[in-house]
Design a protein around this motif. Structure first.
Motif, mmCIF file in Angstrom:
data_model
loop_
_atom_site.group_PDB
_atom_site.id
_atom_site.type_symbol
_atom_site.label_atom_id
_atom_site.label_comp_id
_atom_site.label_asym_id
_atom_site.label_seq_id
_atom_site.Cartn_x
_atom_site.Cartn_y
_atom_site.Cartn_z
ATOM 1 N N ASP A 90 0.826 -1.208 0.000
ATOM 2 C CA ASP A 90 0.000 0.000 0.000
ATOM 3 C C ASP A 90 0.859 1.256 0.000
ATOM 4 O O ASP A 90 0.544 2.238 -0.675
ATOM 5 N N ALA A 91 1.944 1.231 0.757
ATOM 6 C CA ALA A 91 2.836 2.402 0.799
ATOM 7 C C ALA A 91 3.453 2.656 -0.568
ATOM 8 O O ALA A 91 3.554 3.811 -1.004
ATOM 9 N N GLU A 92 3.822 1.605 -1.269
ATOM 10 C CA GLU A 92 4.373 1.760 -2.617
ATOM 11 C C GLU A 92 3.334 2.321 -3.575
ATOM 12 O O GLU A 92 3.646 3.182 -4.395
ATOM 13 N N ASP A 126 12.584 7.110 -3.425
ATOM 14 C CA ASP A 126 11.968 6.425 -2.283
ATOM 15 C C ASP A 126 11.211 5.176 -2.726
ATOM 16 O O ASP A 126 11.252 4.144 -2.058
ATOM 17 N N LEU A 127 10.523 5.272 -3.854
ATOM 18 C CA LEU A 127 9.780 4.132 -4.384
ATOM 19 C C LEU A 127 10.734 2.999 -4.751
ATOM 20 O O LEU A 127 10.457 1.830 -4.476
ATOM 21 N N ARG A 128 11.858 3.333 -5.342
ATOM 22 C CA ARG A 128 12.851 2.318 -5.693
ATOM 23 C C ARG A 128 13.385 1.621 -4.443
ATOM 24 O O ARG A 128 13.566 0.401 -4.432
ATOM 25 N N GLN A 129 13.614 2.384 -3.369
ATOM 26 C CA GLN A 129 14.087 1.797 -2.119
ATOM 27 C C GLN A 129 13.031 0.876 -1.505
ATOM 28 O O GLN A 129 13.355 -0.208 -1.007
ATOM 29 N N ILE A 173 11.455 -5.748 5.408
ATOM 30 C CA ILE A 173 10.286 -4.876 5.395
ATOM 31 C C ILE A 173 10.657 -3.569 6.065
ATOM 32 O O ILE A 173 11.110 -3.547 7.209
ATOM 33 N N LEU A 174 10.470 -2.472 5.348
ATOM 34 C CA LEU A 174 10.690 -1.154 5.939
ATOM 35 C C LEU A 174 9.419 -0.761 6.662
ATOM 36 O O LEU A 174 8.379 -0.580 6.048
#
Length: 164
Positions: free
Chosen positions: A67-69, A139-142, A152-153
């Motif tokens: 969801d965050a992505e 950030d999306l790539r990370q 999991i971040l």
């Protein structure tokens, strides 16, 4: 038929995978999406991206974007659209200046300055939204790399006090 309620990897509640073919497109699990149309729905964890079969077996760890992505990707696309819009204003102002200078009529300095100033001022939001889009892409790539590698971040939250 046993169904899982929680993810084995992170403990988050599972959700049914809606539109599996579209969500799994451009991944190596695309065939599983097609197969699930005939064998039954897949369950996914929105936090870590794990995908489970209807019987509860883990099919893939980190296969689905979280969801965050998804939220970050929508934000990145919005910033890119805004950047492109202001880039269009800059190009249109350049064309207007060229038309005013090279046109058949006499050059009116006020019109040329106004068109040039509009184009120049549109560069400020162009670079601003461009930077926002680049940072969101980074950030999306990370996040994607962390999901695919299995780490999991977690989003920062309130710290729990240690019990003595």
């Amino acid at each position: 038929m046993a169904t899982l309620k929680r993810c084995d990897r992170c403990g988050h509640a599972l959700e049914l995978l809606r539109k599996p073919v579209r969500r799994l497109r451009w991944t190596r699990y695309w065939g599983l999406g097609w197969r699930s149309l005939f064998t039954g729905p897949l369950s996914v964890c929105p936090q870590c991206g794990a995908m489970y079969a209807t019987d509860g077996t883990l099919l893939a760890a980190g296969a689905i974007e979280t969801d965050a992505e998804r939220r970050l990707n929508v934000y990145r696309r919005d910033m890119a659209y805004l950047r492109d819009s202001f880039g269009g204003v800059f190009i249109a102002a350049g064309v207007a200046v060229a038309w005013l200078v090279a046109g058949a009529e006499s050059v009116e300095l006020a019109k040329v300055v106004a068109a040039g100033a509009t184009g120049g001022l549109s560069l400020v939001p162009f670079f601003y939204f461009g930077r926002k889009a680049r940072l969101a892409k980074k950030d999306l790539r990370q996040l994607r790399q962390a999901r695919q590698s299995g780490s999991i971040l977690k989003e920062p939250g309130p710290e729990k006090p240690e019990e003595a």
